[in-house]
Write a protein that holds these residues in place. Structure first.
Motif, PDB file in Angstrom:
ATOM      1  N   UNK A 262      47.725  -9.901  -6.419  1.00  0.00           N
ATOM      2  CA  UNK A 262      48.919  -9.875  -6.195  1.00  0.00           C
ATOM      3  C   UNK A 262      49.636 -10.018  -7.099  1.00  0.00           C
ATOM      4  N   UNK A 263      50.229 -10.069  -8.413  1.00  0.00           N
ATOM      5  CA  UNK A 263      51.338 -10.519  -8.542  1.00  0.00           C
ATOM      6  C   UNK A 263      52.794  -9.289  -9.700  1.00  0.00           C
ATOM      7  N   UNK A 264      53.396 -10.682  -9.644  1.00  0.00           N
ATOM      8  CA  UNK A 264      54.849  -8.643 -10.651  1.00  0.00           C
ATOM      9  C   UNK A 264      54.605  -9.099 -12.004  1.00  0.00           C
ATOM     10  N   UNK A 265      53.414 -10.444 -12.341  1.00  0.00           N
ATOM     11  CA  UNK A 265      53.523 -10.755 -13.709  1.00  0.00           C
ATOM     12  C   UNK A 265      52.432  -9.479 -14.370  1.00  0.00           C
ATOM     13  N   UNK A 266      52.543  -9.358 -15.519  1.00  0.00           N
ATOM     14  CA  UNK A 266      51.111  -8.405 -15.601  1.00  0.00           C
ATOM     15  C   UNK A 266      51.030  -8.837 -17.634  1.00  0.00           C
ATOM     16  N   UNK A 267      50.152  -8.091 -18.377  1.00  0.00           N
ATOM     17  CA  UNK A 267      50.057  -8.244 -19.386  1.00  0.00           C
ATOM     18  C   UNK A 267      49.683  -6.676 -20.146  1.00  0.00           C
ATOM     19  N   UNK A 268      50.034  -6.159 -21.404  1.00  0.00           N
ATOM     20  CA  UNK A 268      49.988  -5.020 -21.725  1.00  0.00           C
ATOM     21  C   UNK A 268      49.261  -5.119 -23.249  1.00  0.00           C
ATOM     22  N   UNK A 269      49.124  -6.656 -23.568  1.00  0.00           N
ATOM     23  CA  UNK A 269      47.819  -6.350 -24.391  1.00  0.00           C
ATOM     24  C   UNK A 269      47.253  -5.859 -25.031  1.00  0.00           C
ATOM     25  N   UNK A 270      46.612  -4.732 -26.149  1.00  0.00           N
ATOM     26  CA  UNK A 270      46.145  -3.557 -26.085  1.00  0.00           C
ATOM     27  C   UNK A 270      44.557  -4.008 -25.241  1.00  0.00           C
ATOM     28  N   UNK A 271      44.182  -5.042 -26.261  1.00  0.00           N
ATOM     29  CA  UNK A 271      42.815  -6.324 -25.737  1.00  0.00           C
ATOM     30  C   UNK A 271      42.686  -6.664 -24.809  1.00  0.00           C
ATOM     31  N   UNK A 272      43.465  -6.635 -23.672  1.00  0.00           N
ATOM     32  CA  UNK A 272      43.391  -6.981 -22.517  1.00  0.00           C
ATOM     33  C   UNK A 272      43.414  -5.795 -21.360  1.00  0.00           C
ATOM     34  N   UNK A 273      42.524  -5.901 -21.383  1.00  0.00           N
ATOM     35  CA  UNK A 273      41.726  -5.249 -19.927  1.00  0.00           C
ATOM     36  C   UNK A 273      42.222  -5.449 -18.083  1.00  0.00           C
ATOM     37  N   UNK A 274      43.506  -4.839 -17.875  1.00  0.00           N
ATOM     38  CA  UNK A 274      43.898  -5.365 -16.376  1.00  0.00           C
ATOM     39  C   UNK A 274      43.415  -4.795 -15.434  1.00  0.00           C
ATOM     40  N   UNK A 275      42.580  -5.555 -14.161  1.00  0.00           N
ATOM     41  CA  UNK A 275      41.516  -5.226 -13.142  1.00  0.00           C
ATOM     42  C   UNK A 275      42.698  -5.484 -12.210  1.00  0.00           C
ATOM     43  N   UNK A 276      43.271  -4.886 -10.653  1.00  0.00           N
ATOM     44  CA  UNK A 276      43.345  -5.501 -10.370  1.00  0.00           C
ATOM     45  C   UNK A 276      42.977  -5.350  -8.318  1.00  0.00           C
TER      46      UNK A 276
END
Ligand code: PMT
Length: 398
Positions: free
Chosen positions: A236-250
């Motif tokens: 749980x964090x307010x930052x995020x990653x948006x690079x198309x090579x990054x798949x973000x799993x929360x």
């Protein structure tokens, strides 16, 4: 032949007096053997003539989305380029890019670009230091774009400070470095754990920590920039990653982070354990909010799963595990123990005793410790630069 030879570059010029420097930029890129297309915002054409750019680039300059009966195909331009450079990028352009506005050709090409985009800000010093501009730059960076910071010096207003467009030579050098390293990790998969975990006490409260997730996100972005496919398992964090090579799993808890990491693990080239995982969780999670009654309240905790330890048992010689440690005392000794216990190839130590290091800050000061106890210290740097150092150390092991 240089690394830039044959590269396709879009130079997007927006409305600043620094636009005259972009003429030199185009000229230098052409000398390096690049194919250059120039697009301008309508405001930019008040500062420098489109004719000068078309003469230097050897291509027609596009300014409007619609010209006469035809339109400039922004999607095609975005697909054509190996890199798009917005130089100068005005405060107005930064604000638009941060918010996805699309009111001119430059913004339309930016939003549809498939290639990396490099912003080179230029403006007066107070505009550059304004919290809104700083927030916009951070947002643009968090989308996976690149920024070449404005420089200190004399400005068109006569004031002296930060806000000058980087010199064309610096931009060309940056592009050469950036484009030559672009794909060294392509075909490889990575896992990065990042942020805190929250361990629920009841539907209202939790046990957590101060991790912002910034360090882990910076590492994920760096790996992605180099062509890696990254699974970022982010607490749980307010930052995020948006690079198309990054798949973000929360995820929220250590248990959830473990499940996600284990699922992504097969076939992974390296795992970077940057998360600050809670070591303990409440033995029981109350269904309803715990009511205040007695003067004292004792909490029973049980050990959480140690994600790095568990994945360390699955590790083979082809997979690199990078640990982190945030220590407050006997730092190197405690960190070295973790390397062996958790089967790390090397560990990144950051200390709360160093100002500007560890949680939350945009900076960090690290030491990299290898399996043999060899310690490599680094100075205080931005978390993006620290991420690049860590990824370089990882590259040397892969
Ligand atoms: O998120 P930021 O605000 O940018 O801050 C970054 C950071 C300070 C959180 C980060 O740089 C950092 O140091 N993370 C590790 C924090 C820590 O204290 O780890 P640890 O000593 O508890 O654990 C050692 C290692 O085991 C770490 O790699 C950790 O991710 C891992 N671990 C720990 C416990 C656990 N249950 N599972 C784990 O995987």
């Amino acid at each position: 032949m240089g690394v830039l030879s044959g590269k396709k570059v879009i130079i997007a010029v927006t409305g600043s007096i620094a636009a005259y420097k972009s003429l030199l930029l185009v000229r230098q890129l052409k000398k390096e053997g690049c194919e250059v297309k120039v697009i301008m915002s309508p405001a930019a054409s008040h500062f420098v003539s489109p004719l000068s750019f078309s003469t230097l680039s050897g291509e027609e300059v596009a300014i409007e989305l619609f010209e006469g009966n035809s339109w400039n195909n922004h999607v095609e331009m975005g697909m054509w380029a190996d890199v798009m450079v917005i130089a100068p990028a005005t405060a107005n352009t930064l604000a638009k890019a941060a918010n996805g506005m699309c009111d001119n050709l430059v913004m339309a090409v930016y939003l549809s670009a498939k290639c990396p985009v490099v912003f080179c800000p230029a403006m007066d010093l107070d505009m550059y230091k304004h919290p809104a501009t700083i927030a916009n730059l951070n947002k643009i960076k968090s989308f996976g774009n690149h920024i070449i910071d404005a420089k200190y010096g004399e400005l068109a207003s006569g004031l002296v400070g930060e806000g000058r467009l980087a010199e064309p030579e610096e931009i060309v050098t940056y592009l050469g470095k950036f484009l030559s390293e672009a794909k060294v990790l392509s075909g490889k998969s990575f896992i990065v754990t990042a942020g805190p975990t929250f361990e629920a006490l009841d539907p209202v409260r939790f046990i957590g920590n101060h991790s912002s997730g910034k360090m882990g996100v910076a590492i994920a972005n760096r790996l992605a920039e180099l062509g890696g496919n990254v699974t970022l398992i982010l607490g749980p964090s307010s930052v995020n990653a948006f690079h198309s090579n990054v798949n973000v799993v929360r995820c929220v808890s250590a248990d959830e982070m473990y499940v996600a990491a284990k699922e992504a693990y097969p076939g992974t080239s390296a795992v970077v354990f940057a998360a600050a995982v809670a070591d303990y969780k409440p033995a029981f999670v109350a269904d309803q909010k715990i009511k205040k009654s007695d003067a004292e309240f004792a909490l029973s905790l049980v050990k959480n799963v140690d994600i790095a330890f568990e994945l360390g048992k699955l590790k083979n010689n082809n997979t690199i595990h990078v640990g982190f440690a945030l220590e407050t005392e006997n730092e190197e000794e405690n960190a070295t123990k973790k390397i062996h216990k958790k089967n790390f190839d090397f560990l990144v130590l950051n200390s709360l005793n160093d100002s500007g290091a560890g949680f939350k800050h945009d900076t960090n000061k690290i030491k990299i410790i290898d399996k043999n106890g060899v310690v490599t210290p680094f100075p205080l740097k931005s978390k993006d630069e620290v991420a690049a150092d860590i990824v370089n150390a990882l590259l040397a092991k892969l």
